[in-house]
Design a protein around this motif. Sequence first.
Motif, short mmCIF file in Angstrom:
data_model
loop_
_atom_site.label_atom_id
_atom_site.label_comp_id
_atom_site.label_asym_id
_atom_site.label_seq_id
_atom_site.Cartn_x
_atom_site.Cartn_y
_atom_site.Cartn_z
N ARG A 259 0.84 -1.21 0.00
CA ARG A 259 0.00 0.00 0.00
C ARG A 259 0.88 1.26 0.00
NH1 ARG A 259 -2.64 2.24 4.94
NH2 ARG A 259 -1.59 0.50 5.91
N GLU A 260 1.93 1.23 0.81
CA GLU A 260 2.84 2.38 0.85
C GLU A 260 3.59 2.50 -0.47
OE1 GLU A 260 4.01 2.46 5.59
OE2 GLU A 260 4.87 0.90 4.32
N PHE A 262 2.51 1.59 -3.37
CA PHE A 262 1.53 2.10 -4.34
C PHE A 262 1.54 3.64 -4.32
CE2 PHE A 262 -2.64 3.93 -5.03
CZ PHE A 262 -3.03 3.39 -6.23
N VAL A 266 2.42 6.41 -7.31
CA VAL A 266 1.49 7.47 -7.73
C VAL A 266 2.15 8.84 -7.55
CG1 VAL A 266 -0.68 8.62 -7.15
CG2 VAL A 266 -0.59 6.12 -7.28
N VAL A 275 -3.83 15.41 -16.10
CA VAL A 275 -4.76 14.64 -15.28
C VAL A 275 -6.07 14.50 -16.03
CG1 VAL A 275 -6.03 14.55 -13.11
CG2 VAL A 275 -3.71 15.47 -13.13
N MET A 277 -9.43 11.33 -16.52
CA MET A 277 -9.92 10.08 -15.94
C MET A 277 -9.18 8.86 -16.50
SD MET A 277 -13.85 9.01 -15.38
CE MET A 277 -14.27 10.36 -14.31
N LEU A 280 -5.75 8.68 -14.94
CA LEU A 280 -5.81 8.26 -13.53
C LEU A 280 -6.05 6.76 -13.42
CD1 LEU A 280 -7.86 11.16 -11.91
CD2 LEU A 280 -5.48 10.59 -11.47
N GLU A 281 -6.92 6.25 -14.28
CA GLU A 281 -7.18 4.80 -14.28
C GLU A 281 -5.90 4.03 -14.61
OE1 GLU A 281 -11.52 5.00 -16.30
OE2 GLU A 281 -10.62 3.02 -16.11
N GLN A 283 -2.76 5.09 -14.31
CA GLN A 283 -1.80 5.21 -13.21
C GLN A 283 -2.15 4.25 -12.08
OE1 GLN A 283 -2.06 9.32 -12.14
NE2 GLN A 283 -0.34 9.91 -13.42
N PHE A 284 -3.44 4.17 -11.81
CA PHE A 284 -3.89 3.29 -10.74
C PHE A 284 -3.51 1.85 -11.04
CE2 PHE A 284 -7.08 0.73 -8.53
CZ PHE A 284 -7.05 1.29 -7.27
N THR A 285 -3.77 1.43 -12.27
CA THR A 285 -3.44 0.05 -12.68
C THR A 285 -1.94 -0.19 -12.60
OG1 THR A 285 -5.33 0.07 -14.17
CG2 THR A 285 -3.67 -1.61 -14.57
N ALA A 288 -0.72 -0.18 -8.87
CA ALA A 288 -1.17 -1.36 -8.14
C ALA A 288 -0.39 -2.59 -8.60
CB ALA A 288 -2.66 -1.58 -8.33
N SER A 292 2.41 -4.69 -6.35
CA SER A 292 2.20 -6.11 -6.06
C SER A 292 3.43 -6.96 -6.35
CB SER A 292 1.03 -6.65 -6.90
OG SER A 292 -0.16 -6.02 -6.52
N LEU B 18 -12.20 2.84 -8.30
CA LEU B 18 -11.36 1.68 -8.64
C LEU B 18 -10.77 1.11 -7.36
CD1 LEU B 18 -9.35 3.19 -11.64
CD2 LEU B 18 -11.49 1.92 -11.74
N ARG B 20 -8.06 -2.16 -5.88
CA ARG B 20 -7.17 -3.27 -6.17
C ARG B 20 -6.60 -3.81 -4.87
NH1 ARG B 20 -8.51 -2.27 -10.63
NH2 ARG B 20 -7.35 -2.12 -12.58
N VAL B 22 -3.44 -5.11 -3.09
CA VAL B 22 -1.98 -5.10 -3.26
C VAL B 22 -1.39 -5.82 -2.06
CG1 VAL B 22 -1.73 -3.10 -4.78
CG2 VAL B 22 -1.88 -2.73 -2.34
N GLU B 25 -3.10 -5.82 1.42
CA GLU B 25 -3.76 -4.54 1.62
C GLU B 25 -4.56 -4.16 0.38
OE1 GLU B 25 -0.49 -2.59 4.60
OE2 GLU B 25 -0.10 -2.43 2.46
N VAL B 27 -5.93 -0.70 -2.23
CA VAL B 27 -5.87 0.72 -2.58
C VAL B 27 -7.11 1.04 -3.39
CG1 VAL B 27 -3.38 1.02 -2.49
CG2 VAL B 27 -4.40 0.11 -4.56
N LEU B 29 -9.23 4.32 -5.62
CA LEU B 29 -9.17 5.64 -6.27
C LEU B 29 -10.58 6.06 -6.61
CD1 LEU B 29 -7.94 8.03 -7.87
CD2 LEU B 29 -7.64 6.47 -9.80
#
Lengths: 337, 107
Positions: A259-260, A262, A266, A275, A277, A280-281, A283-285, A288, A292, B18, B20, B22, B25, B27, B29
């Motif tokens: 989590r940290e 991640f 970001v 920026v 949508m 952002l999606e 970046q999120f993918t 994450a 992992s 969104l 996920r 990880v 844990e 996360v 958005l």
Amino acid sequence: MTAPAAFPHPPYRYCVYGTTISSEIPLALPEQGEGRLARVELRVAPASHFADAIRNVPFERPVEDWNHRASLPDGSSYLRWDGIGEFLTSADGCHIWCRQFEDAPFESFQVYMLGQALAVVLVKRGFEPLHATAAVVDGRAIVFLGHSGFGKSSLAACFLAAGHRLLTDDLLILHESAGRILAYPGPPRIKLFPKVAGELLGHIASGVPMNPGARKLILPVHARRNQAHPVALGAMYSLAAPYDARRPQSVRIESLSPREAFLEFVAHTFNDRIVNMRRLERQFTMAARLASVATVKKLSYPRVLDRLPDVRAAVLSDLDRIDLPVAACAGPIVAWS
Amino acid sequence: MPVSFSLSQRISIAPDVLHRQVGDEAVLLNLKTELYFGLDQVGARMWDVLNEAFSIQAAYETLLQEYDVPPGQLREDLDELLEGLVALGLVQLGEIGQGPSVDQPTE
């Protein structure tokens, strides 16, 4: 958007960040094979081309008063650095038009072109560049994540001084392919303050200031000290802020939870002014997925030049304890580019 | 003092959110607010159970079996998490058999 073209097919071809650049002008890059991730055409355009493009287009609020940016109605982007040059990147991320300002050193112009302008193009092409510098240790990319002024390049220079190769300075492209995360080489140059360059690399004569107001020098990195081909991702270290009041007197390396990690990814995406949508999606993918599979740690150390070898030794010792390969991931391929 | 939610309600992930896993844990958005959130191991498990369960009651019972926690404490923790998730627009509350009752998407 079109611009006058001196050559129907740009005569120069380079590969940087895994991207093939077909250029109208010669660049200070080694001419090498095809970049498999993307293809970009670089052309020179006259001042009128840029003036026409930005006529009646409002500029974005500047972060630095010498840097001007605008998003054009057709989706292309305008970038200008006073005293350096101006750039237009097409909406599809396939073209860059550039103009070097009079008296601007070509090295400085090229740094902004292959850094900031190319980063805009890469984002438009669906990549997520990270704000990071990387050296190669035992054939793997050791990545230092950090904001400007956090000491990424100085630490990487310390690795260079010990015989390791530089992979990239400031901008990192990672790409997952066949279950491995590969880190791609940037231009063979590093940006350092003169004192750091002199003490760690022993030469500053070949350095050119990044811009008219900067003390940092652009230093070419010799081919034998530069990594020319992509390598598997090793460990990643996020540099603690140098001005952190709690900064330690010793080197400290702490593991980060996924989590940290991640949040570090970001926080260190390059060109975070773009920026929307979709981005952002993406970046999120990306964050994450990386969180992992990658080993990410927080690296804190005193910002004293003669302590950098201790930092290097601590990182190398830490690498010995990490169960690599971290880049070989068994999960499904998730391409964030 | 967290708001007490009706156990007969159920939650659903809000549109434009969104999430996920990880490691252990999670996360999240919220694309509307452009804010990121993290859940630690316990929070991530509560998130999973809440989203999979037929009702908050069912989630509560599952978690009570999984964790060595007094029932009152679990209820309080669940309410606190739910209050945060709702306030941040990450989940929607609805009655069983009904759609979400707050912030319904307009399209």
